[in-house]
Design an enzyme around this catalytic site. Structure first.
Site, PDB file in Angstrom:
ATOM      1  CB  SER A  80      -0.920   0.015   1.213  1.00  0.00           C
ATOM      2  OG  SER A  80      -1.979  -0.871   1.003  1.00  0.00           O
ATOM      3  CE  LYS A  83      -3.722   0.690  -1.208  1.00  0.00           C
ATOM      4  NZ  LYS A  83      -4.418   0.283   0.035  1.00  0.00           N
ATOM      5  CE1 TYR A 205      -4.131  -1.062  -4.819  1.00  0.00           C
ATOM      6  CE2 TYR A 205      -5.059  -3.269  -4.982  1.00  0.00           C
ATOM      7  CZ  TYR A 205      -4.631  -2.208  -4.218  1.00  0.00           C
ATOM      8  OH  TYR A 205      -4.686  -2.280  -2.852  1.00  0.00           O
ATOM      9  CE1 TYR A 257      -4.290   1.481   4.210  1.00  0.00           C
ATOM     10  CE2 TYR A 257      -2.748   0.555   5.778  1.00  0.00           C
ATOM     11  CZ  TYR A 257      -3.141   0.805   4.488  1.00  0.00           C
ATOM     12  OH  TYR A 257      -2.366   0.362   3.482  1.00  0.00           O
ATOM     13  CB  VAL A 275       0.016  -5.902   4.213  1.00  0.00           C
ATOM     14  CG1 VAL A 275      -1.270  -5.315   4.745  1.00  0.00           C
ATOM     15  CG2 VAL A 275      -0.054  -6.110   2.713  1.00  0.00           C
TER      16      VAL A 275
HETATM   17  O1  DON Z   1      -4.946  -4.751  -1.981  1.00  0.00           O
HETATM   18  C1  DON Z   1      -4.421  -5.439  -1.116  1.00  0.00           C
HETATM   19  O2  DON Z   1      -5.080  -6.078  -0.328  1.00  0.00           O
HETATM   20  C2  DON Z   1      -2.905  -5.481  -0.970  1.00  0.00           C
HETATM   21  N1  DON Z   1      -2.260  -5.775  -2.164  1.00  0.00           N
HETATM   22  C3  DON Z   1      -2.328  -4.207  -0.445  1.00  0.00           C
HETATM   23  C4  DON Z   1      -2.749  -3.876   0.827  1.00  0.00           C
HETATM   24  C5  DON Z   1      -1.912  -3.141   1.797  1.00  0.00           C
HETATM   25  O3  DON Z   1      -0.699  -3.042   1.865  1.00  0.00           O
HETATM   26  C6  DON Z   1      -2.781  -2.625   2.828  1.00  0.00           C
HETATM   27  N2  DON Z   1      -2.078  -2.364   3.977  1.00  0.00           N
HETATM   28  N3  DON Z   1      -1.705  -2.303   4.973  1.00  0.00           N
END
Ligand code: DON
Length: 343
Positions: A80, A83, A205, A257, A275
């Site tokens: 993320s 983003k 994405y 978040y 993540v």
């Molecule tokens: O879209 C998703 O679920 C993951 N590829 C990215 C999410 C992410 O890093 C959210 N974070 N903490």
């Protein structure tokens, strides 16, 4: 040494070796190495391969000095964190008004993967939650998926100063299992918030989330934002100056978040987590922080990374709203001298 730039970076590397900040970062790293709170992300098998003990902390100053402690070369997926930077490219591609007509900038207080749109406008709440990030990826210009991905990779190279690869197994797993993200994309298509290139945009994405970085790259990404969009080592511009403020504002209000309020209260720096275990944090005009530890708390943020940023912010008075004399004067800790704090 062929030119002044080389001389400067040689001088910087000497300072970075002798600076007391190095000792400080090593102690910080040591202090939190034994913190084993949290769990490694395991929603796809590839992420579960991360070793809980991996831990890196890097600081890059806006004059290009690099300070590292621990595993700063270990690669992991940016997830993320991408983003924030893709939002910057969408702003460059379309301008503020158009981007804002497709993605709002309001914190949700909801989990990053919640399926929720603004009821009045059908816009996703912000570019940092998955729905908003997919709508933002949709805005990236290019003739086809390959060209759009190339533009993203070139952008990350401008920020970090090096080429980046995609972790293909992570990409393929995200693509194969990302039903929730797919559902959000179709919901937004239903409301006319994204184009009908759904598969291409979702691939983009998932690919942007699968870009491989290390803690040093994360510090370089945020140091570039802290430096008004110019990479402090290569001196290359990564993003137009006028959009840096947009990117870091949304990082401050939405980057962590549903922990963004707590983060702003405790750390007070624009930041973004992923993540994969990374956090990038911006101290405008001063430095960028990059941390990597894959043990995540309940909200998906790196537990050790949060602690490191809390300590750095408190000890050096980096909180954006700090008006008290910090315990340590950053310039002194960088130079080892007793100079005036010109930060
Ligand atoms: O879209 C998703 O679920 C993951 N590829 C990215 C999410 C992410 O890093 C959210 N974070 N903490």
């Amino acid at each position: 040494m062929s030119n002044i730039g080389d001389l400067q970076s040689f001088a910087n590397s000497i300072t970075a070796v002798t600076s007391p900040l190095r000792g400080y970062l090593n102690e910080l790293h040591q202090k939190y190495s034994s913190l084993n709170d949290g769990t490694v992300a395991d929603y796809i098998p590839e992420l579960a391969l991360a070793k809980p003990e991996w831990f890196g902390v890097c600081v890059v100053t806006t004059d290009g000095q690099i300070f590292e402690a621990g595993d700063c070369d270990q690669l992991f997926t940016i997830q993320s964190i991408s983003k924030a930077f893709v939002f910057g490219l969408a702003l460059e591609d379309h301008g503020r008004e158009y981007v804002n007509s497709k993605v709002s900038v309001e914190p949700t207080g909801e989990a990053f993967n919640s399926i929720v749109l603004d009821e009045a406008t059908n816009r996703p709440y912000n570019p940092m939650v998955n729905a908003g990030a997919i709508a933002t990826a949709d805005l990236i210009k290019g003739e086809n998926g390959t060209e759009r991905l190339k533009r993203l990779l070139e952008m990350f190279k401008r920020y970090t100063g090096r080429d980046h690869d995609i972790n293909v197994p992570v990409f393929l797993s995200e693509k194969a299992t990302g039903y929730r993200n797919r559902a959000m994309a179709y919901l937004m298509l239903n409301f006319g918030m994204v184009s009908d290139k759904i598969d291409e945009t979702l691939d983009l994405y998932f690919q942007q989330c699968s870009i491989l970085v290390n803690a040093k790259d994360l510090a370089m990404l945020s140091a570039t934002l802290a430096n008004g969009g110019i990479n402090p080592v290569t001196q290359e511009r990564a993003i137009a100056e006028q959009y840096v403020q947009d990117v870091i504002s949304v990082m401050l209000t939405c980057g962590m978040y549903d922990a963004s309020g707590e983060w702003t209260y405790r750390v007070g720096l624009p930041a973004k987590s992923g993540v994969g275990g990374g956090i990038t944090a911006v101290a405008p005009g001063k430095l960028g922080i990059g941390t990597f530890s894959p043990l995540l708390d309940a909200k998906g943020n790196s537990a050790r990374g949060i602690k490191v940023c809390e300590d750095l912010s408190r000890d050096f008075g980096l909180h954006l709203f700090n008006v008290a004399k910090p315990e340590r004067v950053l310039a002194d800790w960088i130079s080892g001298g007793n100079g005036v704090d010109d930060w």
